[in-house]
Design an enzyme around this catalytic site. Structure first.
Site, short mmCIF file in Angstrom:
data_model
loop_
_atom_site.label_atom_id
_atom_site.label_comp_id
_atom_site.label_asym_id
_atom_site.label_seq_id
_atom_site.Cartn_x
_atom_site.Cartn_y
_atom_site.Cartn_z
N LYS A 78 34.12 30.19 57.22
CA LYS A 78 34.67 31.54 57.35
C LYS A 78 34.52 32.10 58.76
CE LYS A 78 34.55 33.50 52.65
NZ LYS A 78 35.77 33.07 52.12
N LYS A 108 43.54 22.34 46.79
CA LYS A 108 43.26 23.23 45.67
C LYS A 108 44.27 24.38 45.67
CE LYS A 108 39.48 26.28 44.88
NZ LYS A 108 38.13 26.69 45.23
N LYS A 127 44.96 31.37 46.65
CA LYS A 127 45.76 32.58 46.85
C LYS A 127 46.11 32.80 48.31
CE LYS A 127 41.44 34.80 45.72
NZ LYS A 127 40.67 35.18 44.57
#
Ligand code: TRP
Length: 337
Positions: A115, A204, A207
């Site tokens: 991140k 995967k 969103k």
């Protein structure tokens, strides 16, 4: 009584992958154990604000809780739903655990590394995320923490912090959550149950992927969702087989078909194995997804905000009681009380 605890970040509408891979298994687990365990399901809203929220956070929080109810979560006396930010002990214990955790171990967290990568300035919350998560778990003496694979490292960190703390104070203040390998067994999930991206089935379903057709959102109309299944990437081998490596697209469709209908994957694979029409498989899966979404959305729209707030009232008064009692023990150990 044992405690099972989990939370799912709600920064936006969830995908079908979040639903089938995380939320629904959790609901089934909760329902199975709610007669002999405390089941804590909370919204980690303080974790939400480490990054941008899609739309209004309040709306997302209440919608997230409705998802659990629409998925069939039982609501007996052992099941508690609450919002992290409404139980101040989480933040308080997080600070105390900050003084137990080391920079070294926290810097090694993969999620933090990912991140923060390429960000010009990374906020401290992204770094501290796993410590708050440890507080979420330890305040309630939770032994079982059903989470996705990407969170296993955080659960292991929680175990280490708890053991270090207990060792230092010579008292068993914290209950150590069970090892993640045993968590998986408890959840009854085989490894790698992940719904894949419809256009690039090696990834995967997420969103954050831009392409609309790569993901199904829980608020897609059932017709739109069915169309997305019809346009899913397959392969040119022309034979239906469950083989994630060589036929990830077909395998993903078989996986979705099994999860949506709550059928064992083996059974679905058996039924389709050796058949050659990808079109027939897609039509079947599209139909299943359409039916599932229709039912889910009907249930969702029948749940009122008031219903959720009523459950939150009960849940948050329970959570504050349990969490404050544990926090007090910790404060005493450090000489803060
Ligand atoms: N980190 C989890 C996620 O990203 C959410 C979470 C926060 C959580 N605190 C937790 C899950 C405690 C289980 C237990 O989805």
């Amino acid at each position: 009584m044992k405690t099972i605890l989990t939370g799912l970040r709600s920064n936006s509408v969830l995908t079908l992958g979040n639903y089938l891979g995380a939320l629904l298994p959790m609901v089934r687990l909760a329902n199975k154990h709610s007669n002999e365990a405390q089941v804590n399901i909370f919204v980690p809203d303080l974790h939400s604000i480490i990054s941008e929220v899609d739309g209004d956070l309040q709306t997302n929080i209440i919608r997230n809780l409705k998802y659990y109810l629409a998925a069939g979560l039982v609501t007996n006396d052992n099941v508690h739903i609450y919002r992290q930010s409404h139980v101040p002990a989480h933040s308080e214990l997080c600070w105390i655990l900050n003084c137990v955790a080391t920079m070294g171990e926290t810097s090694r967290m993969i999620q933090y590394k990912e991140k923060s990568k390429g960000q010009e300035s990374c906020n401290v919350g992204i770094f501290d995320y796993p410590i708050l998560m440890a507080a979420d778990i330890l305040l309630y003496s939770a032994e079982y923490v059903p989470v996705g694979e990407d969170q296993f490292q955080h659960v292991e960190l929680t175990r280490n912090l708890a053991m270090r703390f207990n060792h230092r104070f010579g008292e068993d203040i914290f209950t150590i959550p069970v090892k993640t390998a045993d968590q998986v067994k408890f959840m009854g999930l085989s490894d790698g149950v992940r719904v894949r991206d419809l256009l690039d089935p090696t990834k995967k379903m997420s969103k954050s992927t831009k392409a609309e057709n790569s993901k199904i959102m829980l608020d897609d109309t059932p017709e739109k969702a069915a169309k997305k299944i019809m346009s899913a990437t397959t392969d040119s081998l022309g034979k239906i087989k469950f083989d994630m490596f060589n036929q990830p697209g077909i395998s993903n469709l078989l996986q979705i078909e099994a999860l949506v209908n709550d059928r064992p994957l083996d059974e679905v694979v058996e039924e389709w194995s050796g058949k050659t029409s990808y079109g027939d498989l897609k039509k079947q899966v599209a139909e299943s997804v359409k039916t599932m979404l229709t039912n889910f959305q009907t249930k969702l729209s029948a749940i009122s905000d008031e219903q959720v707030y009523e459950l939150l009232n009960e849940g948050e008064s329970y959570a504050n009681k349990v969490a404050n009692a544990k926090l007090y023990e910790v404060q005493k150990a450090f000489g803060l009380r």
